[in-house]
Design an enzyme around this catalytic site. Structure first.
Site, PDB file in Angstrom:
ATOM      1  N   ARG A   1      56.980  50.417  48.095  1.00 12.53           N
ATOM      2  CA  ARG A   1      56.593  50.554  49.509  1.00 12.53           C
ATOM      3  C   ARG A   1      56.611  52.017  49.921  1.00 12.53           C
ATOM      4  O   ARG A   1      57.543  52.761  49.575  1.00 12.53           O
ATOM      5  CB  ARG A   1      57.560  49.757  50.382  1.00 12.53           C
ATOM      6  CG  ARG A   1      57.427  50.000  51.890  1.00 12.53           C
ATOM      7  CD  ARG A   1      58.430  49.145  52.643  1.00 12.53           C
ATOM      8  NE  ARG A   1      58.480  49.445  54.069  1.00 12.53           N
ATOM      9  CZ  ARG A   1      59.442  50.143  54.672  1.00 12.53           C
ATOM     10  NH1 ARG A   1      60.458  50.628  53.958  1.00 12.53           N
ATOM     11  NH2 ARG A   1      59.418  50.360  55.976  1.00 12.53           N
TER      12      ARG A   1
ATOM     13  N   ARG B   1      59.397  56.362  72.161  1.00 12.35           N
ATOM     14  CA  ARG B   1      60.470  57.291  71.797  1.00 12.35           C
ATOM     15  C   ARG B   1      60.796  58.220  72.960  1.00 12.35           C
ATOM     16  O   ARG B   1      59.961  58.488  73.824  1.00 12.35           O
ATOM     17  CB  ARG B   1      60.069  58.138  70.577  1.00 12.35           C
ATOM     18  CG  ARG B   1      60.119  57.391  69.267  1.00 12.35           C
ATOM     19  CD  ARG B   1      59.931  58.317  68.078  1.00 12.35           C
ATOM     20  NE  ARG B   1      60.010  57.605  66.824  1.00 12.35           N
ATOM     21  CZ  ARG B   1      61.123  57.358  66.153  1.00 12.35           C
ATOM     22  NH1 ARG B   1      62.279  57.790  66.640  1.00 12.35           N
ATOM     23  NH2 ARG B   1      61.107  56.696  65.025  1.00 12.35           N
TER      24      ARG B   1
ATOM     25  N   LYS C   1      54.528  42.320  60.020  1.00 13.38           N
ATOM     26  CA  LYS C   1      55.956  42.551  60.251  1.00 13.38           C
ATOM     27  C   LYS C   1      56.355  41.938  61.593  1.00 13.38           C
ATOM     28  O   LYS C   1      55.829  42.323  62.635  1.00 13.38           O
ATOM     29  CB  LYS C   1      56.260  44.046  60.235  1.00 13.38           C
ATOM     30  CG  LYS C   1      56.039  44.713  58.894  1.00 13.38           C
ATOM     31  CD  LYS C   1      56.243  46.206  58.959  1.00 13.38           C
ATOM     32  CE  LYS C   1      57.679  46.582  59.289  1.00 13.38           C
ATOM     33  NZ  LYS C   1      57.858  48.058  59.299  1.00 13.38           N
TER      34      LYS C   1
ATOM     35  N   THR D   1      65.392  44.884  55.228  1.00  8.83           N
ATOM     36  CA  THR D   1      66.291  45.707  56.044  1.00  8.83           C
ATOM     37  C   THR D   1      67.771  45.348  55.881  1.00  8.83           C
ATOM     38  O   THR D   1      68.167  44.191  56.036  1.00  8.83           O
ATOM     39  CB  THR D   1      65.935  45.657  57.543  1.00  8.83           C
ATOM     40  OG1 THR D   1      64.521  45.654  57.711  1.00  8.83           O
ATOM     41  CG2 THR D   1      66.506  46.871  58.255  1.00  8.83           C
TER      42      THR D   1
END
Length: 486
Positions: free
Chosen positions: A46, A87, A235, A293
Protein backbone atom coordinates in the site's frame (compact mmCIF):
# COMPACT_ATOMS: atom_id res chain seq x y z
CA UNK A 1 22.32 -27.18 36.58
CA UNK A 2 18.84 -26.51 35.26
CA UNK A 3 17.13 -29.26 33.31
CA UNK A 4 16.43 -28.35 29.67
CA UNK A 5 13.00 -26.84 29.23
CA UNK A 6 10.53 -28.61 26.93
CA UNK A 7 9.83 -26.85 23.67
CA UNK A 8 6.50 -26.71 21.91
CA UNK A 9 6.30 -29.09 18.95
CA UNK A 10 6.66 -27.46 15.54
CA UNK A 11 3.39 -27.36 13.65
CA UNK A 12 3.04 -27.74 9.91
CA UNK A 13 0.30 -25.47 8.64
CA UNK A 14 -1.26 -25.14 5.22
CA UNK A 15 -0.59 -22.12 3.06
CA UNK A 16 -1.89 -18.96 4.73
CA UNK A 17 -5.43 -18.03 3.70
CA UNK A 18 -5.63 -14.54 5.23
CA UNK A 19 -3.75 -12.01 3.11
CA UNK A 20 -1.31 -9.37 4.39
CA UNK A 21 -1.14 -5.74 3.25
CA UNK A 22 1.95 -3.71 4.22
CA UNK A 23 2.18 0.06 3.82
CA UNK A 24 5.44 1.33 2.37
CA UNK A 25 7.38 4.20 3.93
CA UNK A 26 10.85 5.32 5.01
CA UNK A 27 11.38 2.13 7.02
CA UNK A 28 10.66 -0.19 4.09
CA UNK A 29 11.32 1.59 0.78
CA UNK A 30 14.86 0.25 0.29
CA UNK A 31 15.31 -2.64 -2.15
CA UNK A 32 16.61 -4.98 0.54
CA UNK A 33 13.76 -4.39 2.99
CA UNK A 34 11.12 -4.43 0.28
CA UNK A 35 12.43 -7.75 -1.00
CA UNK A 36 12.40 -9.13 2.55
CA UNK A 37 8.74 -8.08 2.96
CA UNK A 38 7.76 -9.80 -0.29
CA UNK A 39 9.66 -12.98 0.62
CA UNK A 40 8.03 -12.94 4.08
CA UNK A 41 4.61 -13.27 2.46
CA UNK A 42 3.30 -9.73 1.93
CA UNK A 43 0.51 -9.98 -0.65
CA UNK A 44 -0.24 -6.30 -1.31
CA UNK A 45 1.90 -3.17 -0.94
CA UNK A 46 0.00 0.00 0.00
CA UNK A 47 1.11 3.53 -0.83
CA UNK A 48 -0.37 6.23 1.40
CA UNK A 49 -0.69 9.32 -0.81
CA UNK A 50 -1.14 11.58 2.21
CA UNK A 51 2.65 11.28 2.61
CA UNK A 52 3.88 10.64 -0.96
CA UNK A 53 4.88 12.79 -3.93
CA UNK A 54 4.63 11.75 -7.57
CA UNK A 55 8.34 11.20 -8.17
CA UNK A 56 8.58 8.83 -5.21
CA UNK A 57 5.38 7.06 -6.26
CA UNK A 58 6.63 6.32 -9.78
CA UNK A 59 9.99 5.19 -8.50
CA UNK A 60 8.61 2.89 -5.82
CA UNK A 61 5.99 1.25 -8.06
CA UNK A 62 8.70 0.40 -10.59
CA UNK A 63 10.89 -0.91 -7.79
CA UNK A 64 8.08 -3.18 -6.54
CA UNK A 65 7.62 -4.62 -10.04
CA UNK A 66 11.35 -5.20 -10.52
CA UNK A 67 11.79 -6.91 -7.16
CA UNK A 68 8.64 -9.01 -7.65
CA UNK A 69 10.01 -10.23 -10.99
CA UNK A 70 13.39 -11.04 -9.45
CA UNK A 71 11.85 -12.88 -6.50
CA UNK A 72 9.33 -14.68 -8.71
CA UNK A 73 6.33 -13.51 -6.68
CA UNK A 74 4.29 -10.79 -8.39
CA UNK A 75 2.36 -8.95 -5.69
CA UNK A 76 -0.42 -6.36 -5.95
CA UNK A 77 -0.16 -2.61 -5.35
CA UNK A 78 -2.74 -0.38 -3.67
CA UNK A 79 -2.78 3.43 -3.84
CA UNK A 80 -4.62 5.02 -0.91
CA UNK A 81 -5.66 8.48 -2.07
CA UNK A 82 -6.08 11.12 0.59
CA UNK A 83 -9.70 12.18 0.06
CA UNK A 84 -11.38 15.17 1.70
CA UNK A 85 -10.12 16.33 5.05
CA UNK A 86 -10.55 19.17 7.51
CA UNK A 87 -7.39 20.46 9.16
CA UNK A 88 -6.31 23.32 11.36
CA UNK A 89 -3.92 25.91 9.97
CA UNK A 90 -0.34 26.74 10.86
CA UNK A 91 0.60 28.02 14.31
CA UNK A 92 3.78 29.87 15.25
CA UNK A 93 3.93 27.92 18.48
CA UNK A 94 1.73 25.10 19.87
CA UNK A 95 -1.26 26.13 22.00
CA UNK A 96 -1.91 24.41 25.32
CA UNK A 97 -5.71 24.22 25.56
CA UNK A 98 -7.17 23.96 29.06
CA UNK A 99 -10.44 22.48 30.30
CA UNK A 100 -13.26 25.03 30.13
CA UNK A 101 -11.31 27.43 27.89
CA UNK A 102 -13.29 29.23 25.17
CA UNK A 103 -11.64 28.69 21.79
CA UNK A 104 -12.49 29.71 18.20
CA UNK A 105 -12.10 27.93 14.87
CA UNK A 106 -11.92 30.58 12.14
CA UNK A 107 -13.05 29.85 8.58
CA UNK A 108 -12.21 33.30 7.17
CA UNK A 109 -8.62 34.13 8.13
CA UNK A 110 -8.11 37.73 9.17
CA UNK A 111 -11.79 38.45 9.85
CA UNK A 112 -12.89 40.31 12.97
CA UNK A 113 -14.21 38.26 15.88
CA UNK A 114 -16.07 39.24 19.03
CA UNK A 115 -13.72 39.44 22.02
CA UNK A 116 -10.87 38.53 19.69
CA UNK A 117 -8.28 39.78 22.15
CA UNK A 118 -9.54 37.41 24.86
CA UNK A 119 -10.26 34.27 22.85
CA UNK A 120 -7.50 32.31 21.19
CA UNK A 121 -8.15 30.75 17.79
CA UNK A 122 -6.83 28.73 14.88
CA UNK A 123 -7.76 28.86 11.20
CA UNK A 124 -9.54 25.91 9.54
CA UNK A 125 -9.26 24.95 5.84
CA UNK A 126 -13.00 24.22 5.45
CA UNK A 127 -15.06 27.36 4.81
CA UNK A 128 -18.45 25.62 5.07
CA UNK A 129 -17.75 24.49 8.63
CA UNK A 130 -20.08 27.18 10.00
CA UNK A 131 -22.91 26.02 7.74
CA UNK A 132 -22.55 22.28 8.42
CA UNK A 133 -22.07 22.27 12.18
CA UNK A 134 -24.74 22.73 14.86
CA UNK A 135 -24.61 24.23 18.33
CA UNK A 136 -23.96 21.38 20.75
CA UNK A 137 -21.93 19.34 18.23
CA UNK A 138 -18.56 17.89 19.17
CA UNK A 139 -15.28 18.86 17.50
CA UNK A 140 -12.44 16.34 17.81
CA UNK A 141 -8.89 17.47 17.05
CA UNK A 142 -5.69 15.47 16.49
CA UNK A 143 -7.29 12.01 16.29
CA UNK A 144 -9.60 12.76 19.20
CA UNK A 145 -6.91 13.80 21.67
CA UNK A 146 -8.60 17.20 22.11
CA UNK A 147 -12.40 17.52 22.45
CA UNK A 148 -14.47 20.68 22.20
CA UNK A 149 -18.19 21.51 22.26
CA UNK A 150 -19.71 24.07 19.90
CA UNK A 151 -21.28 26.98 21.81
CA UNK A 152 -21.94 29.57 19.09
CA UNK A 153 -21.89 30.00 15.31
CA UNK A 154 -20.89 33.22 13.59
CA UNK A 155 -20.27 34.21 10.00
CA UNK A 156 -16.51 33.72 10.14
CA UNK A 157 -15.95 31.36 13.07
CA UNK A 158 -17.42 28.92 15.55
CA UNK A 159 -16.92 29.35 19.28
CA UNK A 160 -16.27 26.27 21.41
CA UNK A 161 -15.56 25.17 24.97
CA UNK A 162 -12.65 22.78 25.61
CA UNK A 163 -13.87 19.54 27.20
CA UNK A 164 -10.72 17.42 26.91
CA UNK A 165 -7.50 19.48 27.02
CA UNK A 166 -4.28 19.02 25.08
CA UNK A 167 -1.53 20.63 23.06
CA UNK A 168 -2.72 21.92 19.68
CA UNK A 169 -0.03 21.94 16.97
CA UNK A 170 -0.11 23.04 13.34
CA UNK A 171 -2.16 21.24 10.69
CA UNK A 172 -4.01 18.86 13.02
CA UNK A 173 -6.82 16.68 11.65
CA UNK A 174 -10.40 17.56 12.68
CA UNK A 175 -13.25 15.05 13.04
CA UNK A 176 -16.90 16.03 13.35
CA UNK A 177 -18.83 12.98 14.63
CA UNK A 178 -22.37 12.81 13.25
CA UNK A 179 -21.93 15.88 11.04
CA UNK A 180 -22.54 15.55 7.29
CA UNK A 181 -19.95 17.75 5.62
CA UNK A 182 -20.24 19.23 2.14
CA UNK A 183 -16.82 18.11 0.91
CA UNK A 184 -16.08 16.47 -2.48
CA UNK A 185 -15.30 12.75 -2.27
CA UNK A 186 -12.63 13.08 -4.97
CA UNK A 187 -10.33 16.09 -4.77
CA UNK A 188 -8.02 17.59 -7.40
CA UNK A 189 -5.08 16.12 -5.51
CA UNK A 190 -6.74 12.69 -5.59
CA UNK A 191 -7.19 12.90 -9.36
CA UNK A 192 -3.57 13.91 -9.88
CA UNK A 193 -2.30 11.13 -7.59
CA UNK A 194 -4.55 8.51 -9.16
CA UNK A 195 -3.39 9.51 -12.64
CA UNK A 196 0.20 8.75 -11.68
CA UNK A 197 -0.86 5.39 -10.26
CA UNK A 198 -2.84 4.54 -13.39
CA UNK A 199 0.12 5.41 -15.62
CA UNK A 200 2.27 3.03 -13.56
CA UNK A 201 -0.27 0.18 -13.61
CA UNK A 202 -1.65 0.42 -10.06
CA UNK A 203 -3.91 -2.54 -9.17
CA UNK A 204 -6.18 -0.99 -6.50
CA UNK A 205 -7.17 2.54 -5.55
CA UNK A 206 -8.57 3.09 -2.05
CA UNK A 207 -11.05 5.96 -1.74
CA UNK A 208 -11.08 7.66 1.66
CA UNK A 209 -14.17 8.69 3.65
CA UNK A 210 -16.71 7.00 1.38
CA UNK A 211 -20.17 8.17 2.41
CA UNK A 212 -22.40 6.65 -0.27
CA UNK A 213 -22.40 4.64 -3.50
CA UNK A 214 -22.29 7.94 -5.41
CA UNK A 215 -18.73 8.51 -4.17
CA UNK A 216 -17.70 5.17 -5.69
CA UNK A 217 -19.44 6.03 -8.97
CA UNK A 218 -17.44 9.25 -9.22
CA UNK A 219 -14.12 7.40 -8.96
CA UNK A 220 -15.31 4.61 -11.26
CA UNK A 221 -16.19 7.17 -13.96
CA UNK A 222 -12.74 8.71 -13.55
CA UNK A 223 -11.05 5.31 -13.96
CA UNK A 224 -13.19 4.50 -16.99
CA UNK A 225 -12.21 7.79 -18.63
CA UNK A 226 -8.57 6.87 -18.05
CA UNK A 227 -9.18 3.34 -19.40
CA UNK A 228 -7.89 1.90 -16.12
CA UNK A 229 -8.78 -1.55 -14.82
CA UNK A 230 -7.73 -0.67 -11.28
CA UNK A 231 -10.25 -1.89 -8.72
CA UNK A 232 -11.82 0.32 -6.07
CA UNK A 233 -11.43 -0.22 -2.33
CA UNK A 234 -13.98 1.79 -0.36
CA UNK A 235 -12.72 3.01 3.01
CA UNK A 236 -15.45 3.23 5.64
CA UNK A 237 -14.36 5.88 8.13
CA UNK A 238 -17.41 7.71 9.48
CA UNK A 239 -21.05 7.32 10.48
CA UNK A 240 -22.35 8.10 6.98
CA UNK A 241 -20.36 5.17 5.62
CA UNK A 242 -21.77 2.84 8.25
CA UNK A 243 -25.33 4.03 7.60
CA UNK A 244 -24.93 3.31 3.87
CA UNK A 245 -22.78 0.21 4.31
CA UNK A 246 -24.67 -2.20 2.06
CA UNK A 247 -24.91 0.16 -0.90
CA UNK A 248 -21.20 0.99 -0.55
CA UNK A 249 -20.21 -2.69 -0.45
CA UNK A 250 -22.26 -3.40 -3.58
CA UNK A 251 -20.82 -0.43 -5.46
CA UNK A 252 -17.17 -1.07 -4.56
CA UNK A 253 -14.81 -3.90 -5.50
CA UNK A 254 -13.58 -4.28 -1.91
CA UNK A 255 -14.08 -2.68 1.51
CA UNK A 256 -11.53 -1.40 4.01
CA UNK A 257 -12.63 -1.09 7.65
CA UNK A 258 -10.43 1.92 8.46
CA UNK A 259 -10.56 1.75 12.23
CA UNK A 260 -8.47 4.88 12.85
CA UNK A 261 -10.96 7.59 11.91
CA UNK A 262 -13.86 5.18 12.42
CA UNK A 263 -12.89 4.82 16.07
CA UNK A 264 -12.97 8.59 16.40
CA UNK A 265 -16.21 9.21 14.51
CA UNK A 266 -18.14 6.44 16.30
CA UNK A 267 -18.37 5.45 19.98
CA UNK A 268 -15.46 3.16 20.84
CA UNK A 269 -17.71 0.41 22.14
CA UNK A 270 -19.43 0.27 18.75
CA UNK A 271 -16.23 -0.41 16.81
CA UNK A 272 -16.12 -4.22 17.23
CA UNK A 273 -19.80 -4.43 16.29
CA UNK A 274 -19.21 -2.29 13.19
CA UNK A 275 -16.25 -4.44 12.19
CA UNK A 276 -18.20 -7.68 12.47
CA UNK A 277 -21.18 -6.22 10.64
CA UNK A 278 -18.95 -4.94 7.82
CA UNK A 279 -17.21 -8.30 7.40
CA UNK A 280 -20.57 -10.09 7.19
CA UNK A 281 -21.89 -7.55 4.67
CA UNK A 282 -18.88 -8.20 2.44
CA UNK A 283 -19.33 -11.96 2.72
CA UNK A 284 -23.00 -11.72 1.80
CA UNK A 285 -22.23 -9.61 -1.29
CA UNK A 286 -19.10 -11.54 -2.38
CA UNK A 287 -16.73 -8.61 -1.79
CA UNK A 288 -13.28 -8.87 -0.17
CA UNK A 289 -12.83 -7.05 3.13
CA UNK A 290 -9.72 -5.55 4.76
CA UNK A 291 -9.35 -4.95 8.50
CA UNK A 292 -6.94 -2.03 8.98
CA UNK A 293 -5.29 0.30 11.50
CA UNK A 294 -3.61 -0.31 14.87
CA UNK A 295 -3.30 -4.07 14.34
CA UNK A 296 0.23 -4.23 15.76
CA UNK A 297 0.68 -0.57 16.72
CA UNK A 298 3.08 -1.31 19.59
CA UNK A 299 5.51 -2.93 17.13
CA UNK A 300 6.31 0.52 15.77
CA UNK A 301 8.71 0.74 18.72
CA UNK A 302 8.70 -2.75 20.29
CA UNK A 303 9.87 -6.10 18.85
CA UNK A 304 6.82 -8.03 20.05
CA UNK A 305 3.11 -7.09 20.08
CA UNK A 306 0.88 -6.73 23.09
CA UNK A 307 -1.40 -9.63 24.04
CA UNK A 308 -4.39 -7.45 23.15
CA UNK A 309 -3.02 -6.90 19.64
CA UNK A 310 -2.50 -10.62 19.15
CA UNK A 311 -6.14 -11.17 20.10
CA UNK A 312 -7.26 -8.35 17.80
CA UNK A 313 -5.51 -9.90 14.79
CA UNK A 314 -6.88 -13.31 15.76
CA UNK A 315 -10.42 -11.94 15.85
CA UNK A 316 -10.06 -10.61 12.29
CA UNK A 317 -8.94 -14.08 11.18
CA UNK A 318 -11.76 -15.76 13.13
CA UNK A 319 -14.22 -13.37 11.45
CA UNK A 320 -12.87 -14.58 8.06
CA UNK A 321 -11.59 -11.22 6.83
CA UNK A 322 -9.75 -11.43 3.51
CA UNK A 323 -6.86 -9.19 4.59
CA UNK A 324 -5.20 -7.65 7.62
CA UNK A 325 -3.22 -4.46 7.08
CA UNK A 326 -0.16 -2.80 8.59
CA UNK A 327 0.28 0.99 8.52
CA UNK A 328 2.76 2.72 10.83
CA UNK A 329 4.29 -0.64 11.70
CA UNK A 330 5.85 -0.86 8.23
CA UNK A 331 6.17 2.82 7.28
CA UNK A 332 8.06 4.27 10.22
CA UNK A 333 8.38 1.29 12.57
CA UNK A 334 11.60 -0.20 13.87
CA UNK A 335 10.42 -3.77 13.21
CA UNK A 336 8.63 -3.86 9.83
CA UNK A 337 9.75 -7.35 8.81
CA UNK A 338 8.96 -8.76 12.24
CA UNK A 339 5.49 -7.19 12.02
CA UNK A 340 4.74 -9.05 8.78
CA UNK A 341 6.14 -12.26 10.22
CA UNK A 342 3.99 -11.81 13.34
CA UNK A 343 0.81 -11.39 11.27
CA UNK A 344 1.79 -14.46 9.27
CA UNK A 345 2.29 -16.60 12.39
CA UNK A 346 -0.93 -15.50 14.06
CA UNK A 347 -3.01 -16.01 10.92
CA UNK A 348 -1.58 -19.48 10.24
CA UNK A 349 -2.15 -20.61 13.82
CA UNK A 350 -5.76 -19.42 13.98
CA UNK A 351 -6.52 -20.87 10.54
CA UNK A 352 -5.08 -24.20 11.66
CA UNK A 353 -7.25 -24.12 14.77
CA UNK A 354 -10.43 -23.49 12.78
CA UNK A 355 -9.57 -25.70 9.80
CA UNK A 356 -12.39 -28.01 8.84
CA UNK A 357 -15.01 -25.89 10.57
CA UNK A 358 -17.00 -24.17 7.81
CA UNK A 359 -18.74 -20.99 8.86
CA UNK A 360 -22.41 -20.26 8.26
CA UNK A 361 -22.22 -18.15 5.11
CA UNK A 362 -25.23 -16.04 4.05
CA UNK A 363 -27.16 -17.49 1.09
CA UNK A 364 -26.46 -16.14 -2.40
CA UNK A 365 -28.78 -15.50 -5.29
CA UNK A 366 -27.96 -16.41 -8.88
CA UNK A 367 -27.38 -19.70 -10.67
CA UNK A 368 -23.62 -19.28 -10.91
CA UNK A 369 -23.23 -18.72 -7.16
CA UNK A 370 -25.28 -21.86 -6.53
CA UNK A 371 -22.89 -23.82 -8.76
CA UNK A 372 -19.90 -22.39 -6.87
CA UNK A 373 -21.58 -23.23 -3.59
CA UNK A 374 -21.87 -26.87 -4.64
CA UNK A 375 -18.13 -26.86 -5.43
CA UNK A 376 -17.32 -25.58 -1.94
CA UNK A 377 -19.65 -28.12 -0.28
CA UNK A 378 -17.92 -30.94 -2.20
CA UNK A 379 -14.44 -29.63 -1.30
CA UNK A 380 -15.41 -29.38 2.38
CA UNK A 381 -16.38 -33.07 2.36
CA UNK A 382 -13.15 -34.30 0.73
CA UNK A 383 -10.07 -34.40 2.97
CA UNK A 384 -7.05 -32.58 1.51
CA UNK A 385 -8.86 -31.57 -1.67
CA UNK A 386 -8.15 -28.38 -3.60
CA UNK A 387 -10.44 -26.16 -5.65
CA UNK A 388 -9.34 -25.35 -9.20
CA UNK A 389 -10.98 -22.53 -11.11
CA UNK A 390 -10.45 -20.23 -14.10
CA UNK A 391 -11.39 -16.60 -14.53
CA UNK A 392 -11.09 -13.79 -17.06
CA UNK A 393 -12.87 -11.12 -15.02
CA UNK A 394 -12.51 -12.38 -11.42
CA UNK A 395 -16.09 -13.46 -10.72
CA UNK A 396 -15.36 -17.18 -10.19
CA UNK A 397 -12.54 -16.43 -7.75
CA UNK A 398 -14.51 -13.76 -5.88
CA UNK A 399 -17.52 -16.04 -5.57
CA UNK A 400 -15.54 -19.03 -4.31
CA UNK A 401 -13.54 -16.89 -1.87
CA UNK A 402 -16.74 -15.34 -0.47
CA UNK A 403 -18.10 -18.83 0.21
CA UNK A 404 -15.10 -19.39 2.51
CA UNK A 405 -14.12 -23.05 1.89
CA UNK A 406 -13.31 -24.70 5.22
CA UNK A 407 -9.82 -25.83 4.24
CA UNK A 408 -9.38 -26.18 0.47
CA UNK A 409 -7.19 -23.56 -1.23
CA UNK A 410 -8.64 -21.91 -4.33
CA UNK A 411 -6.10 -22.39 -7.14
CA UNK A 412 -7.12 -19.75 -9.66
CA UNK A 413 -5.82 -19.39 -13.22
CA UNK A 414 -6.23 -16.27 -15.34
CA UNK A 415 -4.70 -15.10 -18.62
CA UNK A 416 -4.66 -11.43 -17.54
CA UNK A 417 -1.60 -10.06 -15.73
CA UNK A 418 -3.31 -7.30 -13.76
CA UNK A 419 -6.16 -9.57 -12.64
CA UNK A 420 -3.52 -12.13 -11.62
CA UNK A 421 -2.12 -9.58 -9.17
CA UNK A 422 -5.55 -8.37 -8.03
CA UNK A 423 -6.50 -11.93 -7.05
CA UNK A 424 -3.91 -11.73 -4.26
CA UNK A 425 -6.41 -9.71 -2.24
CA UNK A 426 -8.85 -12.63 -1.93
CA UNK A 427 -8.86 -14.98 1.03
CA UNK A 428 -7.54 -18.49 0.26
CA UNK A 429 -6.99 -17.67 -3.43
CA UNK A 430 -3.65 -18.69 -4.94
CA UNK A 431 -3.36 -17.03 -8.38
CA UNK A 432 -1.57 -18.39 -11.45
CA UNK A 433 -0.92 -16.61 -14.75
CA UNK A 434 -1.49 -18.78 -17.81
CA UNK A 435 -2.97 -18.30 -21.31
CA UNK A 436 -6.21 -20.19 -21.90
CA UNK A 437 -6.62 -22.67 -24.73
CA UNK A 438 -9.55 -22.58 -27.14
CA UNK A 439 -11.19 -25.59 -25.47
CA UNK A 440 -11.94 -25.55 -21.69
CA UNK A 441 -10.78 -29.15 -21.19
CA UNK A 442 -7.35 -28.42 -22.65
CA UNK A 443 -7.08 -25.38 -20.37
CA UNK A 444 -7.81 -27.61 -17.36
CA UNK A 445 -5.14 -30.13 -18.40
CA UNK A 446 -2.62 -27.34 -18.93
CA UNK A 447 -3.36 -25.92 -15.48
CA UNK A 448 -2.92 -29.29 -13.81
CA UNK A 449 0.42 -29.66 -15.61
CA UNK A 450 1.53 -26.30 -14.16
CA UNK A 451 0.44 -27.33 -10.66
CA UNK A 452 2.32 -30.64 -10.94
CA UNK A 453 5.45 -28.91 -12.21
CA UNK A 454 5.44 -26.43 -9.31
CA UNK A 455 4.76 -29.20 -6.77
CA UNK A 456 1.42 -27.70 -5.72
CA UNK A 457 -0.36 -30.97 -6.54
CA UNK A 458 0.90 -34.54 -6.75
CA UNK A 459 -0.46 -37.83 -8.02
CA UNK A 460 -3.57 -38.89 -6.11
CA UNK A 461 -4.68 -35.37 -5.13
CA UNK A 462 -8.37 -34.56 -5.52
CA UNK A 463 -9.30 -31.44 -7.46
CA UNK A 464 -12.77 -29.91 -7.37
CA UNK A 465 -12.88 -28.03 -10.68
CA UNK A 466 -15.31 -25.10 -10.97
CA UNK A 467 -15.32 -23.89 -14.54
CA UNK A 468 -17.33 -23.63 -17.72
CA UNK A 469 -17.53 -26.46 -20.26
CA UNK A 470 -18.57 -26.57 -23.89
CA UNK A 471 -21.97 -28.22 -24.41
CA UNK A 472 -23.87 -28.08 -27.70
CA UNK A 473 -21.83 -25.08 -28.87
CA UNK A 474 -22.39 -23.05 -25.72
CA UNK A 475 -20.55 -22.65 -22.43
CA UNK A 476 -22.22 -23.78 -19.20
CA UNK A 477 -20.99 -23.63 -15.61
CA UNK A 478 -19.93 -26.95 -14.15
CA UNK A 479 -18.37 -28.66 -11.14
CA UNK A 480 -16.08 -31.62 -11.77
CA UNK A 481 -14.14 -33.93 -9.50
CA UNK A 482 -10.75 -34.93 -10.89
CA UNK A 483 -7.91 -37.04 -9.55
CA UNK A 484 -4.36 -36.03 -10.42
CA UNK A 485 -2.48 -38.79 -12.23
CA UNK A 486 1.22 -39.23 -12.94
Amino acid sequence: MLAPQPTAPKRRYRSRRTKIIATLGPATESEATLEALIRAGTDVIRLNMAHANHEWTRSILRRIRAISARVGRDIATLMDIKGPEIRTGDLDTPLELKVGEIFDFTVKPGSDRLDAEEVRSVDVNYRDLVNDIRIGDTVLVDNGLITLEVLEKHDAHIRCRVLVPGELKSRRHINLPGVTVNLPSLTDKDRADATVGIEEGIDFIALSFVRSAADIALLRDFLAAKKSKARIVAKVEDQSGITNLDEIVLAADALMIARGDLGIECPLEELPIIQRRAVRACLSHARPVIVATHMLESMITQPIPTRAEITDVSNAVYELADCVMLSGETTIGRYPLESVQTLDKIARRIEHETEGLPESIPPFNGERMKVLHSAVVLANQLPDSKILTFTRHGFMAHGLAALRPAKAPILTFTPHEQLFRQLRLLRAVEPYLMPFAGEPDITIENAIAVLKKTGRVTAGDKLVVATDILSHDRLIDSVQLRTVFD
